[in-house]
Design an enzyme around this catalytic site. Structure first.
Site, PDB file in Angstrom:
ATOM      1  CD  GLU A 220      -7.656   5.297  -5.877  1.00 54.90           C
ATOM      2  OE1 GLU A 220      -7.959   4.477  -6.562  1.00 54.90           O
ATOM      3  OE2 GLU A 220      -7.608   5.346  -4.450  1.00 54.90           O
TER       4      GLU A 220
ATOM      5  CD  GLU B  39      -3.629   0.631  -4.671  1.00 55.01           C
ATOM      6  OE1 GLU B  39      -3.591   1.970  -5.116  1.00 55.01           O
ATOM      7  OE2 GLU B  39      -4.234   0.129  -3.767  1.00 55.01           O
TER       8      GLU B  39
END
Length: 1158
Positions: free
Chosen positions: A810, A989
């Site tokens: 990520e 997120e």
């Protein structure tokens, strides 16, 4: 209406009057033909299905059955039954199965009556249990008497029979029976016949119905094997080529593609083992190979049980989501005790020096520390780092060698795994070690920086030609020379000199990046493969592009074209090369540098490419490496490719992806970095690739290869035309951000800050398993003076705890964190005010080892660190263990953070959003009764996301969720909320793709937008503080000068947003616009909604009524609807016969089945 229906039921039960019954059926037909499906559902709820079945049984017992009653009854049953999910069970309970079959047999010679019977048979067969019973009683043999080869007569009846057969074949037992009786081969011949003769494409529904029969039969292993043995792959592949150019034939192309994908022979990946190429010895008796826990998403089975369900898929998923919600109020409220002895918490005092720092002694810093600072201040400022701008490099086929090949390659398994905490007694020693580390970095940078900087250099890149005749140019950019380079100290020294010369020639500017700092940090980075090479983009730097790139518009049919190309490999293997050109497991088996072949490389920090196979001249299959000590988590990729030709579309297929769906199907592109472009003054990671698709492939994991048996893989396929010939390009899943980049970024930030205003403290939280330091930052404002009031304000500032990159793949989280850090140390007045309001504790990279070694999700222990927060191990999960210990310590001294936020990336959603925690919202969503008098909850957890929704263009409140799931109970967000009592505990997120709302709607996010999100998060924290916490008059006065709070909350961004965000949006992306579902074994073939059957019934009713007005039935007249003409209505002349028997030729057993066993 209720009274009318009660009268109707009573009339059926007690009256034998035919006229009354016909009137009742007529009224019901009119009522259910109008309006929405709510009327039908109401009839079902009042026992309408049972009443209609009883009426059918009664009508069938009369001799002979009256068609005037039978036909409307059958039409009503077909219409009501398709909406009644329990209709099959009700049919069995009423013992109507035999009645329906008997009526079908009796009407074989009456096509109109037969068609009605077949409609009801189809609806009954949609229930697997009822379909199985019908199959046992001979329904399939009966249907094959009706299904004929190509003919223009009685097409409506043939279609109804084929669709009923397709419904029957959803049952596994019926499918086995069909295979054993040879029906599969006969269906293939029938399909060929209809396909060959239907040149005008008038009978698409019949051809598709035959394909649906084949699709359901091939859901079982026996069916797939028989299909392959009957040359079904070749037959369907050849036939579908005629359909690709006609969009009206998409239903056929879609179904054929699904069958071909499903029946493609399954095979293992072309690897000896699916376990990671890298392993790491774990401390103690812990096994190196961690057990396979499955991917984050549930994998689908591929056996014979994968198709049967009588439940609606959406209902099942909804029930599973609700079941995952935590409904135990005591667990939601629980505040568990410490997971370690309380006396251990004192060791974390050393990580909070700001609480005991005596600012009156600031002037008495050690001479050693001053000397280090003075030497560091002589480094180039962040606004004048050197970036290339030349444009004359012709063949940059080189890699940059670090100077620490053996140092970084020491076996980390030999060191002591007990990571000691820093105690107060060790504070002085730690300080000396940090000073020594800084001195080493400074010396490395100063030794490399032997040229004068140009302070007047602008941010605009201009061409700066390189001398082609220089000997160093020929040596470093000549592939033959490169192949002979060995990692000796002399070569590394020469390479260092070459890099220095290159930087002298190419002077430029990338903010907050220094190639020298990067080299210095990369020198000390430890990796399992002992990396000795630097990826050029990480060394050289990245400048954000000037604007966002729009999401890639999905080209229609791209997925099916890719699937058919894969099938062509099996059908027409003549042009396949099948040459391995890169393999980190077996380098001797590779064929690098072969003519007409790309060269691949990935053995650098964060790199991930395990194997590359040349399939065709310009097509390559790529395989990613699993996370260290695991056999799974394939998503992140980052590799180098060179030796390309110009204006040639190269196709790359990454064949071992694991997720069920991907944003690559919704406009996302990968990123590419060109070395030649960088040397011409454009050092950019750019979105690239076209013809992108993500779909399930034919590769499966086997236990023999070290994986989970039957595990499915997915293919990410894309095509790229490289910008230059013989360039060196890097391709990655997302914008890379390495550990060394982060460490060098921290060095630059520390040098760029104003030490009189910014309190900056960088400490080592702990050593990772791989021996790399995990940094801990403390950032706040220096006290304005040494007065007691100012010092008291400094000590009493609330904490904000931020962390990122617990999942190595990520990388977007690191770019958001980069934006946060740069804003916090900047001279922006808002940043200055924010520092005065909070003390920031930041762990910018929680999983350094995973990032360094190219993992996607796990650490070197093979564990997902964000599932270890309940009981982390000090040996296996040191970064989590000590981060949690620091949070425990802050709570123990009454300084639990006001806000905790863990930065993440999301691969299946757009926008940026928060996950938080709420007791009430969780219970409400789970359908639990909530006594608000007993359960009280501060709704302040919603304030920060609401502020972000107003100030951050990429943030969307409607995507936020505040539910607590059982499967997330061991994540940082939930544990910090429960155990530390932090109300505002979040996971932020960030999408890998782009935005569906607001200013960036329709655009893919770049690094600049991600960094902006990090800075906007800081602004939101300031507004939260000013709105929610008591502030001094001085702070409020400063805030009033900087921003209008009401404007920030209510007006800012209003022009950008015109949408409602009141509802929660917890789902992932909707199904892809292209109707080739990702999981080919599913039943998403469009037949389940019965909309086509409704249309058939309505058209038939209109047709029958029209003929009745003319006082005569016709059996072959075309339908008046132009859209339906030729699809299922015969084009023969009309006849005055009321019950024309079907000819023996059309109703006889198809010759293809005559030899089949009875």
């Amino acid at each position: 209406m209720c009274r009318l229906r009660r009268i109707k039921r009573k009339s059926w039960q007690s009256s034998c009057d035919k006229d009354v019954l016909l009137n009742i059926l007529s009224v019901l037909t009119d009522l259910l033909s109008l309006g929405t499906g709510r009327r039908i559902h109401y009839v079902i709820s009042k026992g309408g299905s049972e009443a209609l079945l009883q009426a059918l049984i009664s009508a069938a017992r009369t001799e002979p059955p009256d068609p005037s009653i039978l036909l409307p009854l059958l039409r009503l049953l077909a219409r009501v039954g398709q909406q009644d999910r329990k209709f099959g069970i009700k049919v069995q309970k009423a013992e109507a199965t035999d009645v329906i079959l008997s009526l079908t047999r009796q009407n074989l010679g009456h096509h109109l009556n037969l068609t009605h019977c077949l409609w009801v048979l189809r609806v009954c067969a949609s229930n697997v249990a009822a379909g199985t019973m019908l199959g046992i009683n001979g329904a399939m043999e009966l249907l094959f008497k009706v299904i004929t080869p190509y003919s223009k007569q009685h097409v409506r009846t043939v279609r109804a029979a084929i669709e009923a057969l397709a419904a029957l074949l959803k049952s596994k037992s019926n499918s086995r029976q069909a295979v054993n009786r040879g029906y599969l081969g006969g269906l293939l011949r029938l399909y060929q016949d209809w396909h060959h003769n239907d040149v005008s494409n008038n009978y698409i529904y019949i051809r598709r119905g035959l394909l649906l029969c084949l699709k359901h039969i091939t859901n079982i292993q026996l069916g797939r094997e028989t299909f392959l043995g009957s040359r079904g792959m070749e037959i369907l592949f050849t036939s579908v080529q005629d359909c690709l150019s006609c969009k009206n034939l998409d239903p056929i192309v879609t179904t054929v593609t699904q069958i071909l994908r499903k029946c493609y022979p399954k095979e293992p990946l072309p690897l000896v083992t699916v376990r990671s190429s890298y392993s790491f010895p774990l401390p103690g008796n812990v096994k190196t190979e961690r057990p396979c826990m499955g991917s984050e998403d549930d994998n689908e089975s591929d056996g014979e049980e994968d198709m049967e369900t009588d439940l609606n898929k959406d209902d099942v998923e909804s029930k599973e989501e609700d079941y995952d919600l935590e409904t135990d109020v005591n667990k939601l409220r629980s505040r568990p005790g410490l997971d370690r002895p309380e006396e251990e918490l004192g060791q974390y005092e050393a990580m909070c020096p700001e609480l005991s720092l005596n600012f009156q002694e600031l002037d008495s810093e050690s001479e050693e520390e001053k000397k280090s600072e003075d030497r560091t201040e002589n480094l180039p400022s962040t606004s004048s780092h050197f970036i290339p701008s030349g444009n004359s490099v012709k063949d940059p086929n080189c890699r940059w060698r670090t100077q620490s090949g053996t140092e970084a390659g020491s076996d980390p398994g030999e060191k002591d795994f007990k990571v000691p905490l820093q105690s107060s007694a060790k504070k002085e020693k730690c300080s000396r070690s940090l000073i020594g580390e800084k001195r080493e970095i400074v010396e490395t940078v100063q030794n490399a920086n032997s040229y004068e900087e140009d302070p007047a250099k602008s941010d605009t890149f201009s061409p700066c030609p390189l001398p082609k005749e220089a000997a160093w140019y020929k040596k470093i950019f000549n592939p033959q020379c490169e192949a002979s380079i060995d990692p000796t100290s002399g070569v590394r020294s020469e390479t260092s000199e070459i890099m220095t010369k290159l930087l002298e020639e190419h002077q430029g500017n990338i903010p907050f990046h220094s190639p020298h700092f990067y080299i210095a940090r990369a020198k000390g980075t430890k990796s399992i493969p002992a990396y000795r090479d630097l990826a050029f983009p990480d060394f050289w730097g990245h400048q954000p592009p000037p604007s966002c790139k729009p999401m890639l518009e999905r080209q229609y049919g791209v997925q099916r074209d890719k699937v058919l190309d894969d099938v062509r490999r099996l059908i027409q293997p003549g042009d396949l090369i099948g040459r391995t050109v890169f393999d980190i497991d077996e380098p001797s088996h590779s064929s690098p540098g072969a003519p007409d072949c790309l060269t691949f490389f990935s053995k650098f920090e964060s790199g991930n490419l395990r194997k590359a196979i040349q399939v065709r001249e310009f097509e390559y299959d790529l395989i990613m490496n699993a996370d260290v000590n695991t056999n799974q988590h394939h998503q992140w990729f980052y590799f180098e490719v060179r030796g390309m030709k110009l204006a040639v579309p190269y196709r790359f297929n990454i064949i071992n992806c694991e997720k069920l769906n991907s944003q690559f199907n919704y406009g996302m592109q990968l990123v590419m970095y060109s070395v030649k472009e960088a040397l011409q003054g454009r050092p950019l990671w750019l979105r690239a690739g076209h013809n992108i698709s993500y779909y399930k492939n034919h590769y499966r994991c086997s236990a023999a290869a070290g994986g989970a048996r039957g595990k499915c893989y997915y293919t990410l396929t894309f095509s790229i035309e490289f910008p230059h010939e013989d360039d060196v390009c890097y391709l990655a899943y997302h914008y890379p951000y390495t550990y060394s980049a982060m460490m060098s970024h921290l060095d630059v930030l520390e040098q760029s800050r104003n030490p009189k205003k910014v309190y900056w403290r960088q400490q080592v939280l702990c050593q990772t398993l791989g021996g790399n330091p995990c940094p801990l930052l403390t950032i706040t404002a220096m006290p304005e003076s040494r007065k007691s009031d100012d010092l008291e304000q400094f000590y009493s500032r609330p904490y904000v705890f931020l962390m990122a990159r617990v999942h190595p793949g990520e990388s977007n989280a690191s770019w958001v964190m980069k934006g946060t850090l740069e804003f916090l140390v900047s001279s922006d007045p808002i940043a200055d005010l924010l520092r005065k309001c909070f003390i920031f504790k930041i762990v910018p990279m929680l999983n350094p080892d995973g990032v360094i070694n190219g993992n996607h999700r796990c650490s070197l222990s093979g564990d997902d660190l964000n599932r270890q927060w309940l009981a982390p191990s000090s040996q296996l999960h040191p970064t989590i263990y000590h981060t949690k210990g620091l949070l425990y310590y802050l709570r123990s001294i009454g300084r639990a953070p006001l806000v905790f936020c863990d930065y993440h990336g999301h691969s299946q959603k757009k926008n940026v959003f928060l996950y938080g925690c709420s007791i009430k919202e969780t219970l409400w969503q789970a359908g639990c009764m909530v006594d608000t008098a007993v359960i009280t909850e501060d709704v302040g957890y919603r304030t920060l996301p609401k502020i972000l929704d107003k100030v951050a263009p990429a943030f969307v409140m409607s995507s936020c969720s505040f539910l607590v799931e059982k499967s997330r109970e061991s994540t940082a967000r939930v544990v910090v909320w429960q155990e530390m009592g932090v109300l505002r505990s979040y996971t932020m997120e960030s999408t890998y793709c782009g935005c569906s709302h607001g200013l960036y709607k329709g655009l893919q996010l770049g690094t600049q937008e991600l960094e902006e999100m990090g800075s906007k998060f800081c602004l939101a924290l300031l507004i939260l503080h000013l709105k929610s916490l008591p502030c001094s008059k001085k702070v409020m006065a400063q805030a009033a000068l900087l921003l209008d709070l009401d404007e920030e909350i209510t007006i800012t961004d209003r022009a950008q947003r015109r949408y409602s965000n009141n509802s929660l949006e917890t789902e992932d992306e909707p199904p892809c616009a292209e109707e080739i579902d990702y999981n080919t074994d599913s039943c998403s073939d469009g037949e389940g909604d019965f909309s086509e059957l409704d249309q058939e019934i309505q058209e038939c009713l209109s047709w029958v009524e029209g003929e009745a007005e003319d006082e005569g039935d016709t059996t072959g007249q075309t339908c008046s609807s132009k859209a339906l003409r030729g699809l299922y209505i015969s084009n023969q002349p009309s006849s005055s016969s009321t019950a024309l028997p079907l000819s023996s030729a059309s109703l006889g057993v198809y010759s293809g089945f005559e030899s089949s066993p009875a």
